[in-house]
Design a protein around this motif. Structure first.
Motif, PDB file in Angstrom:
ATOM      1  N   GLU A  30       0.829  -1.208   0.000  1.00  0.00           N
ATOM      2  CA  GLU A  30       0.000   0.000   0.000  1.00  0.00           C
ATOM      3  C   GLU A  30       0.863   1.258   0.000  1.00  0.00           C
ATOM      4  O   GLU A  30       0.626   2.192  -0.758  1.00  0.00           O
ATOM      5  CB  GLU A  30      -0.925  -0.001   1.216  1.00  0.00           C
ATOM      6  N   PHE A  31       1.902   1.269   0.843  1.00  0.00           N
ATOM      7  CA  PHE A  31       2.801   2.415   0.908  1.00  0.00           C
ATOM      8  C   PHE A  31       3.473   2.656  -0.433  1.00  0.00           C
ATOM      9  O   PHE A  31       3.488   3.768  -0.952  1.00  0.00           O
ATOM     10  CB  PHE A  31       3.874   2.198   1.983  1.00  0.00           C
ATOM     11  N   TYR A  32       4.033   1.601  -1.005  1.00  0.00           N
ATOM     12  CA  TYR A  32       4.775   1.724  -2.258  1.00  0.00           C
ATOM     13  C   TYR A  32       3.877   2.213  -3.395  1.00  0.00           C
ATOM     14  O   TYR A  32       4.226   3.139  -4.127  1.00  0.00           O
ATOM     15  CB  TYR A  32       5.415   0.383  -2.615  1.00  0.00           C
ATOM     16  N   LEU A  33       2.694   1.617  -3.518  1.00  0.00           N
ATOM     17  CA  LEU A  33       1.787   2.029  -4.597  1.00  0.00           C
ATOM     18  C   LEU A  33       1.289   3.454  -4.398  1.00  0.00           C
ATOM     19  O   LEU A  33       1.211   4.225  -5.361  1.00  0.00           O
ATOM     20  CB  LEU A  33       0.616   1.052  -4.706  1.00  0.00           C
ATOM     21  N   ASN A  34       0.982   3.822  -3.156  1.00  0.00           N
ATOM     22  CA  ASN A  34       0.513   5.188  -2.889  1.00  0.00           C
ATOM     23  C   ASN A  34       1.590   6.219  -3.153  1.00  0.00           C
ATOM     24  O   ASN A  34       1.327   7.262  -3.741  1.00  0.00           O
ATOM     25  CB  ASN A  34       0.006   5.321  -1.452  1.00  0.00           C
ATOM     26  N   ILE A  35       2.810   5.938  -2.717  1.00  0.00           N
ATOM     27  CA  ILE A  35       3.872   6.920  -2.898  1.00  0.00           C
ATOM     28  C   ILE A  35       4.233   7.049  -4.374  1.00  0.00           C
ATOM     29  O   ILE A  35       4.485   8.135  -4.861  1.00  0.00           O
ATOM     30  CB  ILE A  35       5.097   6.624  -2.006  1.00  0.00           C
ATOM     31  N   ILE A  46      10.962  13.661  -7.361  1.00  0.00           N
ATOM     32  CA  ILE A  46      11.328  12.624  -6.412  1.00  0.00           C
ATOM     33  C   ILE A  46      10.979  11.284  -7.044  1.00  0.00           C
ATOM     34  O   ILE A  46       9.940  11.159  -7.671  1.00  0.00           O
ATOM     35  CB  ILE A  46      10.549  12.773  -5.093  1.00  0.00           C
ATOM     36  N   SER A  47      11.819  10.295  -6.865  1.00  0.00           N
ATOM     37  CA  SER A  47      11.474   8.994  -7.411  1.00  0.00           C
ATOM     38  C   SER A  47      11.559   7.935  -6.316  1.00  0.00           C
ATOM     39  O   SER A  47      12.345   8.042  -5.395  1.00  0.00           O
ATOM     40  CB  SER A  47      12.396   8.623  -8.571  1.00  0.00           C
ATOM     41  N   VAL A  48      10.707   6.952  -6.430  1.00  0.00           N
ATOM     42  CA  VAL A  48      10.748   5.789  -5.558  1.00  0.00           C
ATOM     43  C   VAL A  48      10.865   4.588  -6.482  1.00  0.00           C
ATOM     44  O   VAL A  48       9.992   4.338  -7.301  1.00  0.00           O
ATOM     45  CB  VAL A  48       9.481   5.691  -4.683  1.00  0.00           C
ATOM     46  N   THR A  49      11.956   3.884  -6.370  1.00  0.00           N
ATOM     47  CA  THR A  49      12.251   2.817  -7.314  1.00  0.00           C
ATOM     48  C   THR A  49      12.026   1.443  -6.694  1.00  0.00           C
ATOM     49  O   THR A  49      11.860   1.310  -5.477  1.00  0.00           O
ATOM     50  CB  THR A  49      13.724   2.910  -7.764  1.00  0.00           C
ATOM     51  N   GLN A  52      14.446   0.736  -4.008  1.00  0.00           N
ATOM     52  CA  GLN A  52      14.072   1.217  -2.678  1.00  0.00           C
ATOM     53  C   GLN A  52      13.048   0.286  -2.034  1.00  0.00           C
ATOM     54  O   GLN A  52      13.083   0.066  -0.823  1.00  0.00           O
ATOM     55  CB  GLN A  52      13.542   2.648  -2.751  1.00  0.00           C
ATOM     56  N   LEU A  53      12.152  -0.271  -2.832  1.00  0.00           N
ATOM     57  CA  LEU A  53      11.201  -1.250  -2.313  1.00  0.00           C
ATOM     58  C   LEU A  53      11.956  -2.451  -1.750  1.00  0.00           C
ATOM     59  O   LEU A  53      11.654  -2.927  -0.651  1.00  0.00           O
ATOM     60  CB  LEU A  53      10.227  -1.692  -3.406  1.00  0.00           C
ATOM     61  N   GLY A  54      12.944  -2.925  -2.476  1.00  0.00           N
ATOM     62  CA  GLY A  54      13.764  -4.030  -1.995  1.00  0.00           C
ATOM     63  C   GLY A  54      14.484  -3.677  -0.701  1.00  0.00           C
ATOM     64  O   GLY A  54      14.594  -4.507   0.214  1.00  0.00           O
ATOM     65  N   SER A  55      14.955  -2.441  -0.599  1.00  0.00           N
ATOM     66  CA  SER A  55      15.625  -1.995   0.629  1.00  0.00           C
ATOM     67  C   SER A  55      14.660  -1.979   1.802  1.00  0.00           C
ATOM     68  O   SER A  55      15.022  -2.377   2.916  1.00  0.00           O
ATOM     69  CB  SER A  55      16.210  -0.593   0.428  1.00  0.00           C
ATOM     70  N   ILE A  56      13.438  -1.520   1.556  1.00  0.00           N
ATOM     71  CA  ILE A  56      12.420  -1.506   2.610  1.00  0.00           C
ATOM     72  C   ILE A  56      12.172  -2.929   3.105  1.00  0.00           C
ATOM     73  O   ILE A  56      12.120  -3.184   4.316  1.00  0.00           O
ATOM     74  CB  ILE A  56      11.123  -0.844   2.102  1.00  0.00           C
ATOM     75  N   ILE A  57      12.046  -3.861   2.184  1.00  0.00           N
ATOM     76  CA  ILE A  57      11.799  -5.259   2.561  1.00  0.00           C
ATOM     77  C   ILE A  57      12.982  -5.814   3.356  1.00  0.00           C
ATOM     78  O   ILE A  57      12.801  -6.467   4.390  1.00  0.00           O
ATOM     79  CB  ILE A  57      11.501  -6.113   1.312  1.00  0.00           C
ATOM     80  N   ASP A  79       7.384   0.522  11.319  1.00  0.00           N
ATOM     81  CA  ASP A  79       8.593   1.168  11.843  1.00  0.00           C
ATOM     82  C   ASP A  79       9.567   1.511  10.717  1.00  0.00           C
ATOM     83  O   ASP A  79      10.126   2.609  10.674  1.00  0.00           O
ATOM     84  CB  ASP A  79       9.289   0.261  12.865  1.00  0.00           C
ATOM     85  N   VAL A  80       9.776   0.568   9.815  1.00  0.00           N
ATOM     86  CA  VAL A  80      10.701   0.803   8.697  1.00  0.00           C
ATOM     87  C   VAL A  80      10.167   1.909   7.785  1.00  0.00           C
ATOM     88  O   VAL A  80      10.928   2.771   7.332  1.00  0.00           O
ATOM     89  CB  VAL A  80      10.955  -0.506   7.915  1.00  0.00           C
ATOM     90  N   LEU A  81       8.873   1.920   7.533  1.00  0.00           N
ATOM     91  CA  LEU A  81       8.303   2.962   6.672  1.00  0.00           C
ATOM     92  C   LEU A  81       8.383   4.332   7.338  1.00  0.00           C
ATOM     93  O   LEU A  81       8.569   5.344   6.647  1.00  0.00           O
ATOM     94  CB  LEU A  81       6.868   2.613   6.289  1.00  0.00           C
ATOM     95  N   ASP A  82       8.300   4.387   8.655  1.00  0.00           N
ATOM     96  CA  ASP A  82       8.510   5.661   9.361  1.00  0.00           C
ATOM     97  C   ASP A  82       9.929   6.168   9.118  1.00  0.00           C
ATOM     98  O   ASP A  82      10.143   7.357   8.884  1.00  0.00           O
ATOM     99  CB  ASP A  82       8.265   5.496  10.862  1.00  0.00           C
ATOM    100  N   ILE A  83      10.890   5.260   9.183  1.00  0.00           N
ATOM    101  CA  ILE A  83      12.284   5.632   8.918  1.00  0.00           C
ATOM    102  C   ILE A  83      12.441   6.103   7.475  1.00  0.00           C
ATOM    103  O   ILE A  83      13.113   7.099   7.195  1.00  0.00           O
ATOM    104  CB  ILE A  83      13.229   4.444   9.210  1.00  0.00           C
ATOM    105  N   PHE A  84      11.816   5.400   6.536  1.00  0.00           N
ATOM    106  CA  PHE A  84      11.906   5.769   5.122  1.00  0.00           C
ATOM    107  C   PHE A  84      11.323   7.163   4.890  1.00  0.00           C
ATOM    108  O   PHE A  84      11.924   7.991   4.199  1.00  0.00           O
ATOM    109  CB  PHE A  84      11.172   4.736   4.271  1.00  0.00           C
ATOM    110  N   ARG A  85      10.148   7.429   5.477  1.00  0.00           N
ATOM    111  CA  ARG A  85       9.533   8.758   5.333  1.00  0.00           C
ATOM    112  C   ARG A  85      10.450   9.839   5.902  1.00  0.00           C
ATOM    113  O   ARG A  85      10.635  10.888   5.292  1.00  0.00           O
ATOM    114  CB  ARG A  85       8.181   8.800   6.036  1.00  0.00           C
ATOM    115  N   ALA A  86      11.008   9.582   7.073  1.00  0.00           N
ATOM    116  CA  ALA A  86      11.903  10.556   7.699  1.00  0.00           C
ATOM    117  C   ALA A  86      13.129  10.806   6.825  1.00  0.00           C
ATOM    118  O   ALA A  86      13.580  11.947   6.703  1.00  0.00           O
ATOM    119  CB  ALA A  86      12.321  10.079   9.082  1.00  0.00           C
ATOM    120  N   SER A  87      13.652   9.764   6.202  1.00  0.00           N
ATOM    121  CA  SER A  87      14.828   9.954   5.348  1.00  0.00           C
ATOM    122  C   SER A  87      14.477  10.763   4.105  1.00  0.00           C
ATOM    123  O   SER A  87      15.289  11.549   3.627  1.00  0.00           O
ATOM    124  CB  SER A  87      15.456   8.615   4.962  1.00  0.00           C
TER     125      SER A  87
END
Length: 137
Positions: A30-35, A46-49, A52-57, A79-87
């Protein structure tokens, strides 16, 4: 902690290969598709590749591994997505804390105008003149 205990912990943690739970998969998807939908327009700054999805996983798996669990939970993913958003915010913020889209590798005047225009429309819709940084992601 003794060094011997810590070595055993690391050795055991390396043997764990966590898998994503259904809930974690759903949150990440959901996060990946929405962003991607929100910021990956034709000329987005801004790009989300998929990299980056692989890194999140991998980060989700690492968090579960640190806690010696075989399954990645929804909480791990959040928790990981919070870190990703902050970065992402850190990447785009200048020293004074203002968003500076030109800090992105693809930034441009057209993108800035589109961003400001979207904020203006949202401000009129919600009758607001100021936005918190989390509302702009």
């Amino acid at each position: 902690l003794t060094s011997n205990f810590f070595r055993k912990y690391i050795s055991y943690a390396r043997s764990i290969h966590p898998v994503l739970s259904i809930g974690a998969k759903a949150i990440i998807q959901e996060f990946y598709l929405n962003i991607r939908k929100c910021i990956n327009g034709e000329n987005s700054s801004i790009s989300v590749t998929t990299r980056q999805l692989g890194s999140i996983i991998r980060l989700c798996e690492a968090k579960a591994r640190c806690e010696l669990r075989e399954e990645v939970t929804k909480e791990d993913a959040m928790d990981v997505l919070d870190i990703f958003r902050a970065s992402m915010i850190d990447m785009l913020c200048e020293e004074q804390g203002h968003i500076d889209i030109s800090r992105s590798s693809k930034g441009g005047v057209k993108d800035i105008r589109r961003f400001v225009s979207a904020l203006t429309v949202e401000g009129k819709r919600s009758n607001k003149t100021e936005f918190h940084i989390t509302e702009m992601l």
